[in-house]
Design a protein around this motif. Sequence first.
Motif, short mmCIF file in Angstrom:
data_model
loop_
_atom_site.label_atom_id
_atom_site.label_comp_id
_atom_site.label_asym_id
_atom_site.label_seq_id
_atom_site.Cartn_x
_atom_site.Cartn_y
_atom_site.Cartn_z
N VAL A 1 7.91 4.66 -11.03
CA VAL A 1 6.74 4.09 -11.71
C VAL A 1 5.57 5.07 -11.67
CG1 VAL A 1 5.13 2.17 -11.73
CG2 VAL A 1 7.50 1.80 -11.11
N ILE A 2 5.38 5.71 -10.51
CA ILE A 2 4.25 6.64 -10.39
C ILE A 2 4.40 7.78 -11.39
CG2 ILE A 2 3.16 8.32 -8.86
CD1 ILE A 2 3.87 6.52 -6.53
N VAL A 3 5.62 8.31 -11.47
CA VAL A 3 5.81 9.47 -12.36
C VAL A 3 5.63 9.07 -13.81
CG1 VAL A 3 7.56 11.04 -13.22
CG2 VAL A 3 7.21 10.81 -10.79
N THR B 1 0.31 1.35 -7.59
CA THR B 1 1.64 1.74 -7.14
C THR B 1 1.54 2.80 -6.05
OG1 THR B 1 2.19 1.52 -9.44
CG2 THR B 1 3.92 2.22 -8.00
N ILE B 2 0.62 3.76 -6.26
CA ILE B 2 0.44 4.78 -5.23
C ILE B 2 -0.06 4.14 -3.94
CG2 ILE B 2 -0.95 6.79 -4.60
CD1 ILE B 2 -0.78 7.64 -7.51
N LEU B 3 -0.99 3.18 -4.11
CA LEU B 3 -1.54 2.50 -2.94
C LEU B 3 -0.45 1.77 -2.17
CD1 LEU B 3 -4.18 1.90 -1.59
CD2 LEU B 3 -4.44 -0.07 -3.06
N LEU B 4 0.45 1.08 -2.92
CA LEU B 4 1.49 0.30 -2.26
C LEU B 4 2.54 1.17 -1.61
CD1 LEU B 4 2.15 -2.52 -4.85
CD2 LEU B 4 1.13 -2.76 -2.63
N SER B 5 2.65 2.43 -2.07
CA SER B 5 3.76 3.23 -1.59
C SER B 5 3.50 3.82 -0.21
CB SER B 5 4.08 4.35 -2.58
OG SER B 5 2.99 5.22 -2.66
N PHE B 6 2.28 3.66 0.32
CA PHE B 6 1.98 4.20 1.65
C PHE B 6 1.79 3.08 2.66
CE2 PHE B 6 0.49 7.75 -0.96
CZ PHE B 6 1.36 8.69 -0.45
N ARG B 7 2.12 3.42 3.87
CA ARG B 7 1.94 2.47 4.98
C ARG B 7 1.16 3.17 6.07
NH1 ARG B 7 3.46 -2.82 4.10
NH2 ARG B 7 4.10 -2.55 1.94
N PRO C 1 -3.13 -10.39 -0.77
CA PRO C 1 -2.20 -9.30 -0.44
C PRO C 1 -2.25 -8.24 -1.55
CG PRO C 1 -1.12 -11.41 -0.31
CD PRO C 1 -2.47 -11.68 -0.82
N THR C 2 -2.04 -6.98 -1.20
CA THR C 2 -2.29 -5.90 -2.16
C THR C 2 -1.40 -6.01 -3.40
OG1 THR C 2 -2.77 -4.54 -0.27
CG2 THR C 2 -2.56 -3.43 -2.35
N ALA C 3 -0.16 -6.41 -3.21
CA ALA C 3 0.72 -6.52 -4.37
C ALA C 3 0.19 -7.56 -5.34
CB ALA C 3 2.12 -6.88 -3.92
N ILE C 4 -0.32 -8.66 -4.78
CA ILE C 4 -0.84 -9.73 -5.64
C ILE C 4 -2.11 -9.24 -6.33
CG2 ILE C 4 -1.57 -12.12 -5.67
CD1 ILE C 4 1.31 -11.66 -4.83
N THR C 5 -2.93 -8.48 -5.61
CA THR C 5 -4.12 -7.91 -6.25
C THR C 5 -3.70 -7.05 -7.42
OG1 THR C 5 -5.06 -7.76 -4.05
CG2 THR C 5 -6.23 -6.65 -5.79
N ALA C 6 -2.66 -6.24 -7.20
CA ALA C 6 -2.16 -5.41 -8.30
C ALA C 6 -1.75 -6.28 -9.46
CB ALA C 6 -0.98 -4.58 -7.82
N PHE C 7 -1.05 -7.39 -9.16
CA PHE C 7 -0.58 -8.26 -10.23
C PHE C 7 -1.74 -8.83 -11.01
CE2 PHE C 7 0.68 -12.41 -11.88
CZ PHE C 7 1.76 -12.02 -12.65
N PHE C 8 -2.71 -9.44 -10.30
CA PHE C 8 -3.72 -10.07 -11.15
C PHE C 8 -4.92 -9.19 -11.49
CE2 PHE C 8 -6.38 -11.11 -7.74
CZ PHE C 8 -5.83 -12.03 -6.87
#
Lengths: 499, 536
Positions: free
Chosen positions: A468-470, A354-360, A249-256
């Motif tokens: 976070v993005i800013v 963060t930018i990636l996660l902020s869009f759907r 999942p993308t959030a987990i990818t971000a984490f690790f």
Amino acid sequence: MNFLNDLIFFLPEIYMCFGLMFVLINGVYVQKYSSIATESIKYSSKYTLGMLFPLLALLFFQPKYDSALINALFINNQVAFFSKLFVVVLFLSLSISFLSYYKSESSNLNFGYEYPVLMLLALVGMFFLISSNDFLILFLGIELQSLSLYVLAASKKNTITSLESGLKYFVLGAFSSGIILFGISFLYGSTGMTNFNDLRYFLLNLDTLEESTFYICLISFSFILVGLLFKLPAAPFHSWAPDVYTGSPTAITAFFSIIPKIAIFTVLIKLVYTIFLCFNQYWSFFLLACSIASFVIGSLGALYNTNLKRLMAYGTINHIGFMLLALSTVSVEGVQASLFYLTIYLTLNLNFFTILLSFRKIDDKRVLFSIADFSTLFYKEPVIAVLLIFNLFSMAGIPPLSGFFSKFYVVYCSMNSGMIFASLFAVLVSVISCFYYIRMVKISMFEYENNKSVHANTKPVSDDFSFVIVVTSLFNLLLFINPNFLLSICYSISHNLFL
Amino acid sequence: MNMNINVLPIVILAPLVSMIHIFLISSDQLSLLKRKSLEHSIIVFIISLLLYTSYDRYNFEDLFQFSFDIGWINFINLSFTYGVDGISIFFIILTSFLIPICIISSWESIKYRFKEFVLYLFLIEFLLFNVFSVLDLILFYAFFESVLIPMFIIIGVWGSRNRRIYASYQFFLYTFLGSVFMLLGIIYIYYITGSTDYRYLLTVDFLPKVQIFLWFSFFMSFAVKIPIVPLHTWLPEAHVEAPTAGSVLLAGVLLKLGAYGLLRFSLPLFPYATHYFTPLVLTISVISVVYSSLTTLRQVDLKKVIAYSSVAHMNLVTIGIFSHTYVGINGGIALMLSHGIVSSGLFLCVGVIYDRYGTRLIKYYGGLINFMPSYGIIFVILSLANMGLPGTSSFVGEMLIFLGGYRINSFALFLACTSVIFSAAYSVWLCNRIMFGPINPKIQRYSDLNERENTYLYLMAFLVIFFGFYTDSVMEYFHVPSTFVYCLLTNFFVQDAITLYSIDEILAYCIIKPNFFIDLQSGMPIDFLMAKHNLK
């Protein structure tokens, strides 16, 4: 009591253990008695975020002097302090953006209360890893961290890619842990020592060593080094990374892709620059070869990828190449440059994810998947699109953004130690990697004619994400004005390492 | 004009202030946005004129005036060092002059996202001010490269056709690939000397082998920007696909970065390597001049004609700079500045008819003079200037280049001179095809320039003629820096000779005998006093 005195230094770890117990128990309780199934993740993510602020305070009030703790199993120094601080700060920013992520993802019923708990558990492992002064503790730290990450990678139980990536990560991760353990046992078998300080003094004068001991030490060192490079991931030990990054999942990818890098990298620097410094003619060549391989694989692998996470995985390998290039110079400036690079790169990575996660996406409300999903971003979300492209230009190393300074400093260090061809190679590779970063810029800025935007534009990006993005984008844009601050911290860390 | 306040930081920061103000205006208030951006750009232009008025043109003691210094990275001894000489102030003024013109010319042609467009223009202006005034090599590189980001976006977002993406890619990657070599060279300089301060580096003598390596690494980056022929393909693409304002900035200022960089860095820092590579540069430049002049004749796209003629002119500038003479260098600078006005004026002319008819292909035009007399006048003036007619600003530069180039290699100069004939051919032919003859039946609209277009086009045409007759207002400022470059090339000390004599004496002597400082046979400098007596 010596032991009890030493416990003062472990207040952050103890606090975290109790905290995660609390989040866990609370999660179980809420899930049992709440009517809404997804209520638990909301509470546990909020509690996790809440407990990180006292953790920061505890870290700051920890005694600052260098000391070896609990029979020299642990060490407390500036390196450990700054790495822990950096881990916590990055995890804090990730947790802030996860609040909104969980909220939007909760309809999928994939995310339970365990995720923040597992991340905290991984964090405890990293803390032990960072402050380890003994190979046993090092191994335990790596294992604690990795086990949590395996579970996290496989956490999206209803998708086959997530399970696949979890399995791949587990098998290959366990394999690399085995290699590290193999190296440690070799070392223990030949010298009878696992403590870093003992080994350091033992290996200080190589002339007095027997030839067989010397070679066994060298072999065991190579095993440990390979295992750590595997975890980083650096080419040619990278093969798990693209698959695992893509599947999770993308959030987990971000984490690790962000948090464990700090711990592993700190340990890598600590091992090669203190204990095994005597082998520098071997490992400098080895790291140089790895960095060249990472350049080639990282840039060419990403060139025609259209999957965002896979592309970022190859991008990571490319960036790891720069850090290893800096490390292979065998100099204080090299360590400084690699830490500088690590800091900037991880911040940029955080910004990107963060930018990636902020869009759907509009159709299935999922996170953006392919680079084509960025199309028409500039026409729908101009501010975030501009911040995104500045981030991408920064990763490509275009001045005056922060990514340029990190690359510049690394190339400067390698030039300084006479590696002219390696630095030439590094800058040429940065031109190739520039190509795929500006392709993303092209997609998000220039494509408006087909005009079928796939990302959601019905409601604005939430406050958590924007914060976070800013913050990270300001870091990216304004580091130009005064890079001194960050450089001096990196310098003091790298100096402290040799003391 | 005696001013206690240093104007340079004000000039540099002015575009940033404008950016902040424009950023705060909502993009819905389009007319306010347009008016404010124009006002701001004009104010910045007026502020930048302060540099011209307060610059001391005969000051031989400090080459770089208005200098100031702000600490930056203490670790590796870098700081923001600024200062301008007589060459760079004109590039700053040229930039700030072209920005308001870009804004007026895109008044109606930019149909979407006007606010972002103006912000990027001001960003480019800010970065270019920095490029032309920074005296630290690493910062020069940083600003030199960072211009790519806004330009890439301007071409890609506001460009006209689908090919714009390909063009912006080519523009970006060519320039980036060229300039990473310069980065390596700069880091190597730092590695040898421990500093990247330009004024300090002027006192350093690099070893010949090192000079050759460094010169080449710098040249790789500047050659792409000039551009010399094998590396020129990005330029027609980028010019054609960019919006009018983008082409104006590209042709007006960004093209000059290459020759400016050669003049500022390659020649003074690496004199040995410059002598070593002069035959190579002259060969490539001559080939470029002839090749691009011939290519221009075959073009069917209006913007491509001007783009290829820009290649020819910029290579003439390179010949002038590498003539190793005072006159040649002066001519190179003069031609750069004149070309900055002429070619951007021509691009504006193309933009005017593109706005009306939506095409840039020559075959769709014909007989425009019949219903666009005002446009015809300007187009013909600018075309004549482009071919270097006496009385226009280009003539001064070209003539000085030919005077200087004759000294270094008369055969190369003979080949380069063919560009005069070719440029006459393509300019006149272009005029003939689109201005005169019968009206093309495909033309549907008959309207001359409106008030807005008249204003800026007549201004350009006026400036071209003005500087053709009153070149001294500009050329006097080159005297110190170009003498300085010339003397560094020939190991001759500036202060000794130049302070004693007036510019008129030196200029007069230069024109009669371009190699006045060095005896060609012996290679030894002639005492200037002797030279002066001989003159009388």
